[in-house]
Design a protein around this motif. Structure first.
Motif, PDB file in Angstrom:
ATOM      1  N   PHE A 279      -0.129  12.847   0.236  1.00  0.00           N
ATOM      2  CA  PHE A 279       0.719  13.741  -0.553  1.00  0.00           C
ATOM      3  C   PHE A 279       1.535  14.630   0.376  1.00  0.00           C
ATOM      4  N   THR A 280       0.876  15.196   1.370  1.00  0.00           N
ATOM      5  CA  THR A 280       1.559  16.081   2.321  1.00  0.00           C
ATOM      6  C   THR A 280       2.589  15.314   3.141  1.00  0.00           C
ATOM      7  N   GLU A 281       2.262  14.093   3.560  1.00  0.00           N
ATOM      8  CA  GLU A 281       3.210  13.285   4.327  1.00  0.00           C
ATOM      9  C   GLU A 281       4.465  12.979   3.519  1.00  0.00           C
ATOM     10  N   LEU A 282       4.297  12.695   2.242  1.00  0.00           N
ATOM     11  CA  LEU A 282       5.424  12.308   1.400  1.00  0.00           C
ATOM     12  C   LEU A 282       6.219  13.489   0.855  1.00  0.00           C
ATOM     13  N   SER A 283       5.542  14.594   0.559  1.00  0.00           N
ATOM     14  CA  SER A 283       6.244  15.718  -0.064  1.00  0.00           C
ATOM     15  C   SER A 283       6.566  16.851   0.899  1.00  0.00           C
ATOM     16  N   GLY A 284       5.852  16.904   2.007  1.00  0.00           N
ATOM     17  CA  GLY A 284       6.094  17.968   2.975  1.00  0.00           C
ATOM     18  C   GLY A 284       5.209  19.186   2.794  1.00  0.00           C
TER      19      GLY A 284
ATOM     20  N   ALA B 127      -9.437   7.509  -4.549  1.00  0.00           N
ATOM     21  CA  ALA B 127     -10.888   7.672  -4.500  1.00  0.00           C
ATOM     22  C   ALA B 127     -11.303   8.748  -3.509  1.00  0.00           C
ATOM     23  N   SER B 128     -10.391   9.173  -2.651  1.00  0.00           N
ATOM     24  CA  SER B 128     -10.705  10.155  -1.623  1.00  0.00           C
ATOM     25  C   SER B 128      -9.720  11.317  -1.696  1.00  0.00           C
ATOM     26  N   LEU B 129     -10.240  12.513  -1.889  1.00  0.00           N
ATOM     27  CA  LEU B 129      -9.392  13.699  -1.943  1.00  0.00           C
ATOM     28  C   LEU B 129      -8.689  13.924  -0.609  1.00  0.00           C
ATOM     29  N   GLY B 130      -9.375  13.625   0.493  1.00  0.00           N
ATOM     30  CA  GLY B 130      -8.775  13.802   1.819  1.00  0.00           C
ATOM     31  C   GLY B 130      -7.587  12.876   2.037  1.00  0.00           C
ATOM     32  N   THR B 131      -7.755  11.598   1.698  1.00  0.00           N
ATOM     33  CA  THR B 131      -6.652  10.640   1.845  1.00  0.00           C
ATOM     34  C   THR B 131      -5.501  11.012   0.922  1.00  0.00           C
ATOM     35  N   PHE B 132      -5.822  11.380  -0.305  1.00  0.00           N
ATOM     36  CA  PHE B 132      -4.797  11.793  -1.255  1.00  0.00           C
ATOM     37  C   PHE B 132      -3.999  12.980  -0.709  1.00  0.00           C
ATOM     38  N   SER B 133      -4.700  14.000  -0.250  1.00  0.00           N
ATOM     39  CA  SER B 133      -4.025  15.197   0.263  1.00  0.00           C
ATOM     40  C   SER B 133      -3.162  14.881   1.478  1.00  0.00           C
ATOM     41  N   THR B 134      -3.667  14.032   2.360  1.00  0.00           N
ATOM     42  CA  THR B 134      -2.899  13.648   3.549  1.00  0.00           C
ATOM     43  C   THR B 134      -1.634  12.916   3.165  1.00  0.00           C
TER      44      THR B 134
ATOM     45  N   ARG C  10      11.638  15.564 -12.423  1.00  0.00           N
ATOM     46  CA  ARG C  10      11.121  14.381 -11.728  1.00  0.00           C
ATOM     47  C   ARG C  10      12.095  13.927 -10.651  1.00  0.00           C
ATOM     48  N   LEU C  11      13.386  13.941 -10.950  1.00  0.00           N
ATOM     49  CA  LEU C  11      14.384  13.538  -9.957  1.00  0.00           C
ATOM     50  C   LEU C  11      14.473  14.532  -8.804  1.00  0.00           C
ATOM     51  N   VAL C  12      14.436  15.798  -9.121  1.00  0.00           N
ATOM     52  CA  VAL C  12      14.575  16.842  -8.104  1.00  0.00           C
ATOM     53  C   VAL C  12      13.377  16.865  -7.162  1.00  0.00           C
ATOM     54  N   THR C  13      12.203  16.563  -7.678  1.00  0.00           N
ATOM     55  CA  THR C  13      10.983  16.683  -6.870  1.00  0.00           C
ATOM     56  C   THR C  13      10.450  15.351  -6.367  1.00  0.00           C
ATOM     57  N   ARG C  14      11.204  14.275  -6.516  1.00  0.00           N
ATOM     58  CA  ARG C  14      10.747  12.953  -6.077  1.00  0.00           C
ATOM     59  C   ARG C  14      10.484  12.952  -4.571  1.00  0.00           C
ATOM     60  N   PRO C  15       9.352  12.378  -4.142  1.00  0.00           N
ATOM     61  CA  PRO C  15       9.059  12.367  -2.707  1.00  0.00           C
ATOM     62  C   PRO C  15      10.042  11.497  -1.949  1.00  0.00           C
TER      63      PRO C  15
ATOM     64  N   TYR D 278       0.832  -1.203   0.000  1.00  0.00           N
ATOM     65  CA  TYR D 278       0.000   0.000   0.000  1.00  0.00           C
ATOM     66  C   TYR D 278       0.870   1.257   0.000  1.00  0.00           C
ATOM     67  N   SER D 279       1.887   1.260   0.825  1.00  0.00           N
ATOM     68  CA  SER D 279       2.784   2.413   0.879  1.00  0.00           C
ATOM     69  C   SER D 279       3.490   2.616  -0.456  1.00  0.00           C
ATOM     70  N   TYR D 280       3.929   1.525  -1.078  1.00  0.00           N
ATOM     71  CA  TYR D 280       4.572   1.607  -2.384  1.00  0.00           C
ATOM     72  C   TYR D 280       3.600   2.183  -3.422  1.00  0.00           C
ATOM     73  N   LEU D 281       2.366   1.701  -3.398  1.00  0.00           N
ATOM     74  CA  LEU D 281       1.340   2.194  -4.322  1.00  0.00           C
ATOM     75  C   LEU D 281       1.116   3.693  -4.130  1.00  0.00           C
ATOM     76  N   MET D 282       0.966   4.121  -2.899  1.00  0.00           N
ATOM     77  CA  MET D 282       0.709   5.535  -2.643  1.00  0.00           C
ATOM     78  C   MET D 282       1.908   6.398  -3.029  1.00  0.00           C
ATOM     79  N   THR D 283       3.118   5.899  -2.835  1.00  0.00           N
ATOM     80  CA  THR D 283       4.301   6.647  -3.258  1.00  0.00           C
ATOM     81  C   THR D 283       4.302   6.812  -4.774  1.00  0.00           C
ATOM     82  N   ARG D 284       3.977   5.753  -5.503  1.00  0.00           N
ATOM     83  CA  ARG D 284       3.905   5.850  -6.968  1.00  0.00           C
ATOM     84  C   ARG D 284       2.825   6.847  -7.376  1.00  0.00           C
ATOM     85  N   ARG D 285       1.668   6.793  -6.716  1.00  0.00           N
ATOM     86  CA  ARG D 285       0.583   7.718  -7.055  1.00  0.00           C
ATOM     87  C   ARG D 285       0.993   9.163  -6.787  1.00  0.00           C
ATOM     88  N   VAL D 286       1.667   9.396  -5.677  1.00  0.00           N
ATOM     89  CA  VAL D 286       2.106  10.755  -5.362  1.00  0.00           C
ATOM     90  C   VAL D 286       3.151  11.225  -6.379  1.00  0.00           C
ATOM     91  N   GLU D 287       4.058  10.348  -6.778  1.00  0.00           N
ATOM     92  CA  GLU D 287       5.041  10.723  -7.802  1.00  0.00           C
ATOM     93  C   GLU D 287       4.343  11.139  -9.098  1.00  0.00           C
TER      94      GLU D 287
END
Length: 153
Positions: A101-106, A92-99, A129-134, A60-69
């Motif tokens: 995304f914020t956890e991974l990117s800051g 499927a959830s904007l709230g989960t996505f935003s949370t 892509r390399l510079v901004t990778r989470p 799940y964490s790997y999936l979410m990291t790919r989605r955030v990238e």
């Protein structure tokens, strides 16, 4: 006996690699651990444990990291709203996505969009892509916290 164990480990590693490749290909589709596990003839629990051992994070964490990238790349383009990006990358959830995304990117997706489009202007997309990778700096959830190191030498 050791040869049989090595063969079994290699077979499991190959199956785990197929799961990781499937996540990379189908990140925008609804994916869950049980479906991923069924695809490689494992139980969900066994897949989760072995995946984390092999790759250092849960499926799940790997999936979410790919989605955030992927979301970061779409947000840098600037032509989609945060909500559109959320659903485009398979959340499927904007709230989960935003949370996540914020956890991974800051920063939140909307702040990232504002800052990244300015910061990467004129940069080739492969460099941006390399510079901004989470980069995860802390565990996402309690279940994903690293094992405490024992003081035993």
């Amino acid at each position: 006996m050791a040869g049989k164990t090595d063969t079994h480990s290699l077979r499991d590693l190959a199956r785990l690699s197929r799961v990781r490749d499937r996540i990379d290909r189908e990140y925008a589709q609804p994916l869950n651990v049980d479906d991923l596990a069924r695809g490689v003839h494992m139980s969900g629990g066994h897949l989760s444990r072995q995946f984390k051992l092999a790759f250092g994070e849960s499926p799940y964490s790997y999936l979410m990291t790919r989605r955030v990238e992927r979301a970061m790349a779409l947000l840098r383009r600037g032509d989609l709203s945060v909500t559109e990006v959320c659903f485009t990358v398979g959340c499927a959830s904007l709230g989960t996505f935003s949370t996540r995304f914020t956890e991974l990117s800051g920063v939140s997706p909307s702040v990232y969009r504002q800052v990244a489009t300015q910061a990467t202007a004129g940069m080739p997309s492969c460099v941006a892509r390399l510079v901004t990778r989470p980069r995860r700096t802390q565990p996402i959830r309690n279940q994903e916290a690293p094992e405490p190191e024992s003081g035993i030498a």
